[in-house]
Write a protein that holds these residues in place. Structure first.
Motif, PDB file in Angstrom:
ATOM      1  N   HIS B 178       0.809  -1.219   0.000  1.00  0.00           N
ATOM      2  CA  HIS B 178       0.000   0.000   0.000  1.00  0.00           C
ATOM      3  C   HIS B 178       0.840   1.265   0.000  1.00  0.00           C
ATOM      4  N   PHE B 179       2.145   1.100   0.115  1.00  0.00           N
ATOM      5  CA  PHE B 179       3.013   2.270   0.032  1.00  0.00           C
ATOM      6  C   PHE B 179       3.831   2.161  -1.242  1.00  0.00           C
ATOM      7  N   PRO B 180       3.329   2.775  -2.302  1.00  0.00           N
ATOM      8  CA  PRO B 180       3.867   2.598  -3.658  1.00  0.00           C
ATOM      9  C   PRO B 180       5.378   2.563  -3.705  1.00  0.00           C
ATOM     10  N   GLU B 181       6.003   3.679  -3.398  1.00  0.00           N
ATOM     11  CA  GLU B 181       7.460   3.685  -3.444  1.00  0.00           C
ATOM     12  C   GLU B 181       7.975   3.887  -2.026  1.00  0.00           C
ATOM     13  N   TRP B 182       9.010   3.183  -1.693  1.00  0.00           N
ATOM     14  CA  TRP B 182       9.565   3.241  -0.355  1.00  0.00           C
ATOM     15  C   TRP B 182      10.812   2.382  -0.352  1.00  0.00           C
ATOM     16  N   HIS B 183      11.595   2.529   0.650  1.00  0.00           N
ATOM     17  CA  HIS B 183      12.660   1.582   0.915  1.00  0.00           C
ATOM     18  C   HIS B 183      12.834   1.558   2.425  1.00  0.00           C
ATOM     19  N   PRO B 184      13.118   0.379   2.969  1.00  0.00           N
ATOM     20  CA  PRO B 184      13.195   0.220   4.424  1.00  0.00           C
ATOM     21  C   PRO B 184      13.951   1.361   5.080  1.00  0.00           C
ATOM     22  N   ASN B 185      13.507   1.736   6.255  1.00  0.00           N
ATOM     23  CA  ASN B 185      14.109   2.841   6.998  1.00  0.00           C
ATOM     24  C   ASN B 185      13.825   4.193   6.351  1.00  0.00           C
ATOM     25  N   GLY B 186      13.102   4.194   5.267  1.00  0.00           N
ATOM     26  CA  GLY B 186      12.811   5.446   4.586  1.00  0.00           C
ATOM     27  C   GLY B 186      11.647   6.178   5.231  1.00  0.00           C
ATOM     28  N   GLU B 187      11.044   7.073   4.480  1.00  0.00           N
ATOM     29  CA  GLU B 187       9.990   7.939   5.016  1.00  0.00           C
ATOM     30  C   GLU B 187       8.775   7.168   5.536  1.00  0.00           C
ATOM     31  N   PRO B 188       8.347   6.132   4.856  1.00  0.00           N
ATOM     32  CA  PRO B 188       7.143   5.441   5.349  1.00  0.00           C
ATOM     33  C   PRO B 188       7.294   5.003   6.799  1.00  0.00           C
ATOM     34  N   LEU B 189       8.464   4.463   7.126  1.00  0.00           N
ATOM     35  CA  LEU B 189       8.663   4.018   8.500  1.00  0.00           C
ATOM     36  C   LEU B 189       8.606   5.214   9.444  1.00  0.00           C
TER      37      LEU B 189
END
Lengths: 205, 205
Positions: B178-189
């Motif tokens: 559900h979070f299109p673009e991301w990478h671990p430890n990035g903004e979504p977290l």
DNA sequence: GCTATATGTAATCATCGATTACATCCACAT
DNA sequence: ATGTGGATGTAATCGATGATTACATATAGC
């Protein structure tokens, strides 16, 4: 649908296939679904479905689109007609409508939310409907903040995510079988209702 | 593991199969996993895995057990050693540990949480570990209530569910894409961190 | 009517999960 | 040491599945 019996062409195979797919999934779960049996139940040859859906995923995506439409409809019905209603109460109504639909239609919800089986990004319809609910909630939260219902410097972005995650989490737990025994409209839904109410209350300033 | 090369018996196929399974899933996702390729990657015949795991589900269940152990470990590490810590802060730590692990190990989390692929009820280990986390949180909430951190007549049962659903929802959203673009430890977290903090704050009396 | 196209069939492939019969190895009792 | 039985891996095979291809049939528009 009564007596066209033996015509070479089915008439509207596409929708019949979708219906058959839902039937089978209701009976045997999302796994244990085969295109062949979908075909058989629709009374056509095993290869026929591929004329309408290029792959099994495409078929399931079509089912998901139909399901998502009903989910969106349920969410809209759940909202208060009065547009001056308390925004947070409106959010609670949305969440409740979402949860009721998800718990009463576990099969459909599972298809809609499990994006490994469907081609979500490939369906503009699905993305639109998904975004629709999200922006609706973002709007309501924005309004709530301007009405001073939230803490002054509330992090609206985080709050939108919170609301989505909370409701999605409850629905997904139900669909994933985290509530051992239950039956729709039973205690779990009651419990979920209370949890949702507390959650909304917790957001109030 | 260096040079046993050509012995008829593998030595410890079971763990090698689990490792190979994780590898493949990391590369191609939970779907797109076949027992045959697991066998090939472990250098054995296609039927060999069934000596150790009676079915594909049993193999995945073993993977899930291993993954769940790591998740539980991550959750325990995340907690404060001091046992007098603020219970609600402790819950936040648990949630954060859970989320960090889930987002950094999406593959494993997907297996643990998707109960259609594994035999959850058939694994006492899995149920124990699952219950462990839940009762831990229930205890902490109970303590928080007795410390007067929650509203006087708080519905603890609903609150336990709330906490579980909130964290589970965030983790599942991430795993479900559900979070299109991301990478671990990035903004979504980061966003998830803020949302979690707000959620805990909302529970405080 | 004639024809282009949409729609369904038949036959076929490669792959998969699973089972069975057989081969090989290891541990242990004698 | 030995040789016997259980554990482990192989080979061959089965039925089901997703998918593709070549072909048959119906429908719509001129």
């Amino acid at each position: 649908m009564t007596e066209q019996e033996k015509s070479y062409h089915h008439g509207n195979l596409a929708s019949a296939l979708i219906a058959a797919t839902v039937e089978i999934i209701d009976e045997r779960g999302v796994d244990g679904l085969s295109v062949r049996e979908v075909a058989k139940r629709a009374g056509v040859s095993p290869g026929a479905p591929f004329r309408h859906f290029s792959s099994k995923a495409a078929l399931l995506t079509a089912v998901a689109e139909q399901a998502m439409e009903r989910l969106v409809a349920a969410v809209e019905v759940a909202q208060a007609d009065d547009d001056d209603t308390d925004p947070l109460a409106q959010i609670e109504r949305i969440g409740l409508g979402y949860l009721e639909w998800a718990t009463q239609n576990p099969t459909h919800f599972q298809i809609v939310s499990s994006r490994s089986l469907i081609d979500f990004n490939g369906s503009a319809t699905l993305r639109q409907m998904n975004d629709g609910i999200r922006t609706r909630m973002a709007d309501l939260l924005e309004r709530a903040q301007q009405a001073g219902q939230l803490t002054a410097n509330a992090d609206t972005e985080a709050l939108v995510l919170s609301c989505r995650a909370f409701v999605y989490g409850l629905a997904r737990m139900a669909a994933d079988g985290h509530f051992p025994e239950w039956h729709p409209n039973g205690e779990p839904l009651d419990l979920m209702r209370r949890a949702l109410a507390d959650f909304i209350a917790g957001m109030r300033a």
